[in-house]
Scaffold this motif. Structure first.
Motif, PDB file in Angstrom:
ATOM      1  N   GLY A   1       0.820  -1.212   0.000  1.00 19.51           N
ATOM      2  CA  GLY A   1       0.000   0.000   0.000  1.00 19.51           C
ATOM      3  C   GLY A   1       0.849   1.255   0.000  1.00 19.51           C
ATOM      4  O   GLY A   1       0.541   2.239  -0.672  1.00 19.51           O
ATOM      5  N   ALA A   2       1.964   1.224   0.754  1.00 20.05           N
ATOM      6  CA  ALA A   2       2.865   2.377   0.792  1.00 20.05           C
ATOM      7  C   ALA A   2       3.536   2.593  -0.551  1.00 20.05           C
ATOM      8  O   ALA A   2       3.729   3.733  -0.995  1.00 20.05           O
ATOM      9  CB  ALA A   2       3.921   2.165   1.877  1.00 20.05           C
TER      10      ALA A   2
ATOM     11  N   THR B   1       4.737  -6.064  15.277  1.00 20.89           N
ATOM     12  CA  THR B   1       4.084  -5.981  13.975  1.00 20.89           C
ATOM     13  C   THR B   1       3.596  -4.572  13.681  1.00 20.89           C
ATOM     14  O   THR B   1       3.763  -4.053  12.572  1.00 20.89           O
ATOM     15  CB  THR B   1       2.898  -6.969  13.906  1.00 20.89           C
ATOM     16  N   ILE B   2       2.995  -3.932  14.681  1.00 17.36           N
ATOM     17  CA  ILE B   2       2.508  -2.562  14.498  1.00 17.36           C
ATOM     18  C   ILE B   2       3.664  -1.619  14.181  1.00 17.36           C
ATOM     19  O   ILE B   2       3.557  -0.746  13.312  1.00 17.36           O
ATOM     20  CB  ILE B   2       1.737  -2.100  15.751  1.00 17.36           C
ATOM     21  N   ALA B   3       4.786  -1.808  14.868  1.00 16.92           N
ATOM     22  CA  ALA B   3       5.953  -0.963  14.601  1.00 16.92           C
ATOM     23  C   ALA B   3       6.442  -1.155  13.172  1.00 16.92           C
ATOM     24  O   ALA B   3       6.806  -0.191  12.486  1.00 16.92           O
ATOM     25  CB  ALA B   3       7.073  -1.283  15.591  1.00 16.92           C
ATOM     26  N   THR B   4       6.436  -2.391  12.690  1.00 14.29           N
ATOM     27  CA  THR B   4       6.902  -2.665  11.325  1.00 14.29           C
ATOM     28  C   THR B   4       5.915  -2.130  10.292  1.00 14.29           C
ATOM     29  O   THR B   4       6.317  -1.603   9.248  1.00 14.29           O
ATOM     30  CB  THR B   4       7.107  -4.180  11.135  1.00 14.29           C
ATOM     31  N   ILE B   5       4.613  -2.256  10.580  1.00 17.02           N
ATOM     32  CA  ILE B   5       3.608  -1.689   9.663  1.00 17.02           C
ATOM     33  C   ILE B   5       3.791  -0.179   9.574  1.00 17.02           C
ATOM     34  O   ILE B   5       3.712   0.416   8.498  1.00 17.02           O
ATOM     35  CB  ILE B   5       2.188  -2.031  10.153  1.00 17.02           C
ATOM     36  N   ALA B   6       4.057   0.450  10.733  1.00 15.64           N
ATOM     37  CA  ALA B   6       4.224   1.898  10.747  1.00 15.64           C
ATOM     38  C   ALA B   6       5.387   2.346   9.876  1.00 15.64           C
ATOM     39  O   ALA B   6       5.330   3.395   9.219  1.00 15.64           O
ATOM     40  CB  ALA B   6       4.430   2.381  12.184  1.00 15.64           C
ATOM     41  N   VAL B   7       6.456   1.548   9.860  1.00 18.50           N
ATOM     42  CA  VAL B   7       7.643   1.936   9.098  1.00 18.50           C
ATOM     43  C   VAL B   7       7.526   1.534   7.631  1.00 18.50           C
ATOM     44  O   VAL B   7       8.396   1.866   6.824  1.00 18.50           O
ATOM     45  CB  VAL B   7       8.905   1.306   9.744  1.00 18.50           C
ATOM     46  N   ALA B   8       6.442   0.857   7.269  1.00 17.33           N
ATOM     47  CA  ALA B   8       6.265   0.433   5.879  1.00 17.33           C
ATOM     48  C   ALA B   8       6.268   1.618   4.920  1.00 17.33           C
ATOM     49  O   ALA B   8       6.725   1.511   3.781  1.00 17.33           O
ATOM     50  CB  ALA B   8       4.957  -0.357   5.726  1.00 17.33           C
TER      51      ALA B   8
ATOM     52  N   GLY C   1      -4.998   6.041  -3.210  1.00 22.48           N
ATOM     53  CA  GLY C   1      -4.836   6.639  -1.894  1.00 22.48           C
ATOM     54  C   GLY C   1      -5.465   5.812  -0.784  1.00 22.48           C
ATOM     55  O   GLY C   1      -5.096   5.953   0.391  1.00 22.48           O
ATOM     56  N   LEU C   2      -6.405   4.936  -1.131  1.00 25.57           N
ATOM     57  CA  LEU C   2      -7.014   4.062  -0.129  1.00 25.57           C
ATOM     58  C   LEU C   2      -5.995   3.090   0.461  1.00 25.57           C
ATOM     59  O   LEU C   2      -6.175   2.583   1.570  1.00 25.57           O
ATOM     60  CB  LEU C   2      -8.169   3.279  -0.754  1.00 25.57           C
ATOM     61  N   GLY C   3      -4.925   2.813  -0.291  1.00 28.51           N
ATOM     62  CA  GLY C   3      -3.873   1.949   0.239  1.00 28.51           C
ATOM     63  C   GLY C   3      -3.189   2.569   1.433  1.00 28.51           C
ATOM     64  O   GLY C   3      -2.814   1.883   2.394  1.00 28.51           O
ATOM     65  N   VAL C   4      -3.018   3.890   1.410  1.00 28.17           N
ATOM     66  CA  VAL C   4      -2.445   4.606   2.551  1.00 28.17           C
ATOM     67  C   VAL C   4      -3.427   4.604   3.717  1.00 28.17           C
ATOM     68  O   VAL C   4      -3.047   4.421   4.882  1.00 28.17           O
ATOM     69  CB  VAL C   4      -2.089   6.047   2.146  1.00 28.17           C
ATOM     70  N   ALA C   5      -4.718   4.790   3.398  1.00 28.50           N
ATOM     71  CA  ALA C   5      -5.738   4.841   4.449  1.00 28.50           C
ATOM     72  C   ALA C   5      -5.926   3.502   5.151  1.00 28.50           C
ATOM     73  O   ALA C   5      -6.437   3.454   6.274  1.00 28.50           O
ATOM     74  CB  ALA C   5      -7.068   5.305   3.846  1.00 28.50           C
ATOM     75  N   ALA C   6      -5.510   2.409   4.499  1.00 31.49           N
ATOM     76  CA  ALA C   6      -5.737   1.071   5.070  1.00 31.49           C
ATOM     77  C   ALA C   6      -4.752   0.717   6.169  1.00 31.49           C
ATOM     78  O   ALA C   6      -4.914  -0.308   6.843  1.00 31.49           O
ATOM     79  CB  ALA C   6      -5.660   0.016   3.962  1.00 31.49           C
ATOM     80  N   VAL C   7      -3.739   1.546   6.385  1.00 32.50           N
ATOM     81  CA  VAL C   7      -2.697   1.214   7.360  1.00 32.50           C
ATOM     82  C   VAL C   7      -3.269   1.087   8.767  1.00 32.50           C
ATOM     83  O   VAL C   7      -2.947   0.138   9.504  1.00 32.50           O
ATOM     84  CB  VAL C   7      -1.569   2.263   7.319  1.00 32.50           C
ATOM     85  N   ALA C   8      -4.113   2.031   9.186  1.00 31.94           N
ATOM     86  CA  ALA C   8      -4.654   1.997  10.552  1.00 31.94           C
ATOM     87  C   ALA C   8      -5.482   0.737  10.826  1.00 31.94           C
ATOM     88  O   ALA C   8      -5.287   0.088  11.869  1.00 31.94           O
ATOM     89  CB  ALA C   8      -5.464   3.262  10.822  1.00 31.94           C
ATOM     90  N   PRO C   9      -6.420   0.338   9.944  1.00 29.46           N
ATOM     91  CA  PRO C   9      -7.130  -0.917  10.198  1.00 29.46           C
ATOM     92  C   PRO C   9      -6.211  -2.131  10.252  1.00 29.46           C
ATOM     93  O   PRO C   9      -6.460  -3.068  11.020  1.00 29.46           O
ATOM     94  CB  PRO C   9      -8.105  -1.014   9.010  1.00 29.46           C
TER      95      PRO C   9
END
Length: 469
Positions: free
Chosen positions: A16-17, A128-135, A103-111
């Motif tokens: 998504g990023a 996992t959350i930390a790694t998703i955040a750094v994606a 842009g929905l790919g960026v919005a999908a990060v929080a869910p």
């Protein structure tokens, strides 16, 4: 817990990023191949930021209820559809529509983060959350060289085609890995709130990401005043509706508010330095400075940015288990300040430049990895997705302002009649990064440890729900 869920969530977030970063290295090619002014081509990036900002809180609210998997799958399918629109040789308006869907790919990060918090063991969830955040950091470094190379070798539509294939891959991974929804009552979506937030955010993004609106000061001022008024109306509505799109009372609690304020200041500084570095390395020989890198080489220079950003993301859970999360944030902010100092002191050294990019990547990766822990401190689990989605918006606005600030500072450093900024203008602009990151660190370090107010808001909401029944 599904096997491989953590890896799947990180992969989908990374893809998504990459989708979000597809537009940046292709702006010039869009302008040349489609005969669109450069300001118009810039919208292939701006509209993606806009769509991400608008749909982030909507997906965040859906991510707090029993339709999380469904909403994520629909969002990712629309990202893939958007990728298809950008690949087919259709008119410019269709390309813009496709970029908006992406842009929905960026919005999908929080869910995706909320899935990790709900379905993984606590330690694994934090990692996992930390790694998703750094994606986002990794995706930026991946998309620049990849899309630049494909564009140079095969062409614009082929580069967008790679994005389409990656988005289809994300859909397939999510379909197999994301757990089924838990039965329950669906959350009510605050449609008027979403519309008002959309209009207000559009105005803010327009004035910070599209500098040409300030060619006539009254136009830029009018748009900004309209955006402020609309966001004021949105705030009034959210505080009075029984099912708000965003729980502003929760966001106003000390820890959440400070985390978002720190992310805003850090986002401006980070993207200011990122913009300066990428522009400087591509400055042509006639500018009298820079290295004249092609788009592909400039993208390759960002590979250390991504690699060390990923390293920081993996290191962050280990650090936060051994020291205060606030100090971890401050340390990573210090790395960004060091990167700015290196660039300002030795801009003519390619070794110093690459070191600055690397250190910046490590700092950015760490800041984004530690932020979910800071912003979720004391937040009820049911509000994970909603709170993280607002943090995403804050970060995107900060990045947009940082990009616009880079353009403004370099414009003021350009002598009258010259095509390129003065060499010392880059160093002077980089110095602004230091107080911005210093401010972010101070905001976090001065935050109180207690989260009693957040718990109080949660209890208050719980009583309100029981009374409504």
């Amino acid at each position: 817990m599904k096997r491989g869920l953590s890896s799947a969530l990180v992969t989908v977030a990374l893809l998504g990023a990459v989708m979000g970063g597809v537009g940046a290295p292709l702006i010039t090619s869009v302008s040349l191949e489609l005969g669109v002014a450069l300001d118009g081509a810039q919208w292939t990036l701006t509209i993606t930021l806009f769509a991400g900002a608008i749909f982030a809180p909507v997906l965040g609210r859906l991510g707090a209820g029993p339709r999380r998997r469904t909403s994520l799958m629909v969002a990712l399918a629309l990202v893939a559809f958007g990728g298809l629109l950008t690949t087919i040789p259709l008119p410019f308006w269709a390309l813009l529509a496709g970029r908006a869907f992406q842009g929905l790919g960026v919005a999908a990060v929080a869910p995706l983060m909320s899935v990790a918090r709900d379905h993984l063991p606590a330690e694994r969830a934090r990692s996992t959350i930390a790694t998703i955040a750094v994606a986002g950091t990794v995706g930026l470094g991946v998309s620049y060289p990849l899309m630049g190379l494909v564009n140079q070798l095969v062409g614009l539509r082929a580069a967008y085609g790679v994005g389409f294939l990656l988005s289809v891959t994300a859909v397939l991974i999510a379909w197999r890995a994301i757990p089924n929804d838990t039965p329950g009552s669906a959350p009510r979506i605050d449609i008027p709130g979403a519309v008002l937030l959309g209009l207000g955010m559009f105005g803010v993004l327009l004035v910070v990401a599209q500098p040409s609106v300030w060619d006539l000061v009254w136009v830029g001022s009018s748009i900004l005043a309209f955006a402020v008024a609309v966001l004021g109306a949105w705030t009034w509505l959210e505080l009075r509706t029984p099912s708000p799109l965003v729980d502003l009372r929760l966001l106003a609690t000390g820890g959440v508010l400070r985390a978002n304020a720190a992310m805003f200041a850090a986002g401006i500084g980070v993207y200011l330095l990122f913009s300066l570095l990428t522009r400087f390395v591509q400055a042509p020989a006639e500018a009298g400075y820079g290295f004249g890198f092609s788009g592909v080489l400039a993208g390759a220079a960002l590979i250390p940015f991504s690699v060390f950003g990923f390293v920081a993301g993996r290191l962050t859970p280990w650090l936060t288990a051994r020291m205060s999360t606030r100090w971890v944030f401050a340390i990573y902010a210090g790395f960004v300040m060091v990167a700015a100092g290196l660039f300002a002191i030795a801009p003519d050294s390619i070794a110093a430049m690459l070191t600055s990019i690397t250190v910046l990547g490590f700092g950015v990766g760490g800041l984004t990895a530690v932020m979910p822990t800071l912003v979720l401190n004391g937040v009820p689990q049911t509000e994970t997705s909603s709170v993280l989605s607002i943090n995403q918006i804050v970060r995107m606005i900060g990045f947009s302002i940082g990009s616009a600030l880079a353009g403004l500072l370099l414009a003021t450093a350009t002598p009258s009649g010259a095509l390129f900024p003065d060499k010392h203008g880059y160093a002077a602009a980089a110095i602004y990064v230091v107080p911005l990151l210093g401010l972010a660190a101070v905001i976090i370090l001065l935050s109180p440890r207690a989260t009693a107010l957040a718990r109080k808001v949660n209890r208050s909401r719980g009583r309100g729900i029981r009374q409504s029944h």
